[in-house]
Motif scaffolding. Structure first.
Motif, PDB file in Angstrom:
ATOM      1  N   ASN A   1      35.081  90.599  72.045  1.00  0.00           N
ATOM      2  CA  ASN A   1      33.704  91.079  72.244  1.00  0.00           C
ATOM      3  C   ASN A   1      32.757  90.527  71.182  1.00  0.00           C
ATOM      4  OD1 ASN A   1      35.444  94.083  72.707  1.00  0.00           O
ATOM      5  ND2 ASN A   1      34.674  92.860  74.410  1.00  0.00           N
ATOM      6  N   MET A   2      32.854  89.238  70.906  1.00  0.00           N
ATOM      7  CA  MET A   2      32.013  88.609  69.893  1.00  0.00           C
ATOM      8  C   MET A   2      30.782  87.979  70.539  1.00  0.00           C
ATOM      9  SD  MET A   2      34.623  86.891  67.140  1.00  0.00           S
ATOM     10  CE  MET A   2      33.276  86.778  65.943  1.00  0.00           C
ATOM     11  N   THR A   3      29.666  87.993  69.802  1.00  0.00           N
ATOM     12  CA  THR A   3      28.410  87.409  70.281  1.00  0.00           C
ATOM     13  C   THR A   3      27.888  86.425  69.244  1.00  0.00           C
ATOM     14  OG1 THR A   3      27.822  89.393  71.549  1.00  0.00           O
ATOM     15  CG2 THR A   3      26.034  87.881  70.972  1.00  0.00           C
ATOM     16  N   TYR A   4      27.617  85.196  69.690  1.00  0.00           N
ATOM     17  CA  TYR A   4      27.015  84.175  68.834  1.00  0.00           C
ATOM     18  C   TYR A   4      25.700  83.758  69.491  1.00  0.00           C
ATOM     19  CZ  TYR A   4      31.891  83.437  67.262  1.00  0.00           C
ATOM     20  OH  TYR A   4      33.176  83.589  66.794  1.00  0.00           O
ATOM     21  N   VAL A   5      24.592  83.977  68.828  1.00  0.00           N
ATOM     22  CA  VAL A   5      23.296  83.546  69.351  1.00  0.00           C
ATOM     23  C   VAL A   5      22.557  82.802  68.237  1.00  0.00           C
ATOM     24  CG1 VAL A   5      21.060  84.264  70.267  1.00  0.00           C
ATOM     25  CG2 VAL A   5      23.128  85.453  70.996  1.00  0.00           C
ATOM     26  N   GLY A   6      22.270  81.524  68.470  1.00  0.00           N
ATOM     27  CA  GLY A   6      21.534  80.748  67.485  1.00  0.00           C
ATOM     28  C   GLY A   6      22.292  80.524  66.200  1.00  0.00           C
ATOM     29  N   VAL A   7      23.586  80.189  66.296  1.00  0.00           N
ATOM     30  CA  VAL A   7      24.391  79.873  65.116  1.00  0.00           C
ATOM     31  C   VAL A   7      24.542  78.355  65.067  1.00  0.00           C
ATOM     32  CG1 VAL A   7      26.576  80.214  63.909  1.00  0.00           C
ATOM     33  CG2 VAL A   7      25.614  82.061  65.304  1.00  0.00           C
ATOM     34  N   ASP A   8      23.977  77.718  64.068  1.00  0.00           N
ATOM     35  CA  ASP A   8      23.991  76.259  63.978  1.00  0.00           C
ATOM     36  C   ASP A   8      25.412  75.719  64.111  1.00  0.00           C
ATOM     37  OD1 ASP A   8      21.310  75.852  63.753  1.00  0.00           O
ATOM     38  OD2 ASP A   8      21.268  75.643  61.583  1.00  0.00           O
ATOM     39  N   GLY A   9      25.588  74.770  64.995  1.00  0.00           N
ATOM     40  CA  GLY A   9      26.865  74.102  65.153  1.00  0.00           C
ATOM     41  C   GLY A   9      27.810  74.739  66.130  1.00  0.00           C
ATOM     42  N   ILE A  10      27.490  75.922  66.657  1.00  0.00           N
ATOM     43  CA  ILE A  10      28.368  76.610  67.605  1.00  0.00           C
ATOM     44  C   ILE A  10      27.701  76.641  68.965  1.00  0.00           C
ATOM     45  CG2 ILE A  10      29.420  78.827  68.186  1.00  0.00           C
ATOM     46  CD1 ILE A  10      29.956  79.279  65.264  1.00  0.00           C
ATOM     47  N   THR A  11      28.363  76.073  69.955  1.00  0.00           N
ATOM     48  CA  THR A  11      27.825  76.017  71.310  1.00  0.00           C
ATOM     49  C   THR A  11      28.830  76.595  72.288  1.00  0.00           C
ATOM     50  OG1 THR A  11      28.751  73.842  71.811  1.00  0.00           O
ATOM     51  CG2 THR A  11      26.601  73.892  70.714  1.00  0.00           C
ATOM     52  N   ALA A  12      28.354  76.873  73.490  1.00  0.00           N
ATOM     53  CA  ALA A  12      29.219  77.437  74.514  1.00  0.00           C
ATOM     54  C   ALA A  12      30.333  76.478  74.901  1.00  0.00           C
ATOM     55  CB  ALA A  12      28.392  77.812  75.744  1.00  0.00           C
TER      56      ALA A  12
END
Length: 375
Positions: free
Chosen positions: A286-297
């Motif tokens: 249940n992790m959320t990454y939004v606008g983290v440089d270098g991390i994409t879907a």
């Protein structure tokens, strides 16, 4: 509100711990997601709230529950909350330790600056901590704030290369063990920190810490250490990760579950080198990454459990409704869009947006609650 995992040997042992991990946990030893050392933990969840009303067969609290509550299975109890040390702050100080090289991991000399144990509504404000093995520790605290803490060294010989230091942009080692650590407790805020050196773990959450917010800080090469022991409902927002080479290198002893519990959010985290590596699927659920440089879907592990990752397409106006904190239509989960440097990101700080929403939606009686709502 106190919840306990069923004791070992009884039906349901490990069920609360597994729930705090979003289902990503097993009792089998030797695996990355093994939680066998946590099974049977008593008072695993301690969540303070005021009683809003009482019925014959129910209790209404004035705060949303942090997780599910199974009354009999998890021995749900309500306790009166008395006797805690309240309203104490340490501020406007420099804590400087001798200029000695950092000793190896787990062999530190004990240059430990400041610890809060079991306190409520307390704070550490405008501190300079130099040459420390351990900076600031919050253990079993509630509604406490660490604000404007500078951590650094006074000489180049402090940093030590070696196992556990994880290196850096130029192979530099670390000058201390834990910079700021939050364990147990709830509703703690770590904000406006400044790491001018590398600790093995710059900012850590561990041991059932719930509703921790890490906001508006920076580091030369920031490490957000999720240290196992089921920390859950954690928010990291509006951070400058510096070089960004070790942002999500988690640690913590095996047998205490995955690195982070359920519902960890990373929102608007910048770095110079754009090389942040997304963790393995066993990092947490249940992790959320939004606008983290270098991390994409496109980099999400296929085995990840309920991960939400968003980037930006070129020229996009990254917009979210500040009154709700929800993402506007158009940037959907797992879209695969590339993350690029952006000019627009709203809200830049999810914690502040949620505060505004909370303050706007509460009625007068709730809004008048004193320091309980100070975060």
């Amino acid at each position: 509100l106190v919840l306990s995992d069923p004791p070992r040997g009884r039906t349901g042992t490990g069920s609360l711990i597994r729930h705090l991990y979003g289902g990503l946990a097993t009792m089998k030893a030797g695996r990355e997601d093994s939680m066998h050392e946590l099974a049977g933990t008593q008072h695993a969840v301690v969540f303070p709230a005021r009683v809003a009303s009482l019925g014959r067969r129910h209790v209404v609290l004035d705060a949303p529950l942090p997780c599910a509550v199974k009354g009999r299975m998890w021995a749900a109890e309500l306790h009166s909350w008395e006797g805690a040390l309240r309203g104490v702050g340490i501020q406007d100080l420099t804590l400087e330790f001798p200029e000695e090289p950092y000793r190896p991991h787990f062999h530190e000399a004990g240059a430990n600056a400041l610890f809060f144990f079991g306190t409520v509504d307390c704070w550490a404000l405008r501190l300079r901590i130099l040459n420390a093995d351990y900076g600031v520790g919050l253990n079993g605290t509630h509604f406490c704030t660490v604000d404007s803490v500078h951590l650094g060294t006074t000489y180049a010989g402090r940093s030590k290369k070696g196992p556990g230091c994880y290196g850096g942009a130029k192979g530099e080692g670390c000058s201390g063990h834990h910079g700021i650590d939050v364990s147990y407790g709830s509703h703690n805020l770590v904000t406006r920190f400044d790491f001018r050196t590398r600790f093995i773990h710059d900012v850590s959450v561990e041991w059932f810490a719930v509703a921790t917010v890490v906001s508006r800080g920076r580091g030369d090469d920031l490490n957000l250490d999720m240290h196992r022991g089921a920390p859950f409902n954690t928010l990291f927002t509006s951070l400058d990760a510096g070089d960004g080479l070790r942002l999500l290198i988690g640690s913590g002893a095996a047998g205490r579950g995955t690195h982070t519990g359920a519902r960890t959010v990373l929102w608007n985290i910048r770095s110079r080198r754009k090389k942040n590596r997304i963790p393995d699927a066993t990092f947490g659920a249940n992790m959320t990454y939004v606008g983290v440089d270098g991390i994409t879907a496109t980099t999400v592990p296929s085995e990840a459990r309920d991960w939400h990752v968003e980037g930006l397409s070129s020229g996009a106006d990254r917009h979210a409704n500040e009154s709700t904190g929800r993402i506007a239509p158009g940037n959907q989960s797992m879209s695969g869009r590339e993350l690029v440097r952006y000019r627009f990101f709203r809200p830049a700080n999810l914690h502040h947006a949620q505060r505004r929403r909370h303050e706007a939606s509460h009625d007068e009686a709730a809004a008048e609650l004193d320091p309980f709502w100070s975060l």
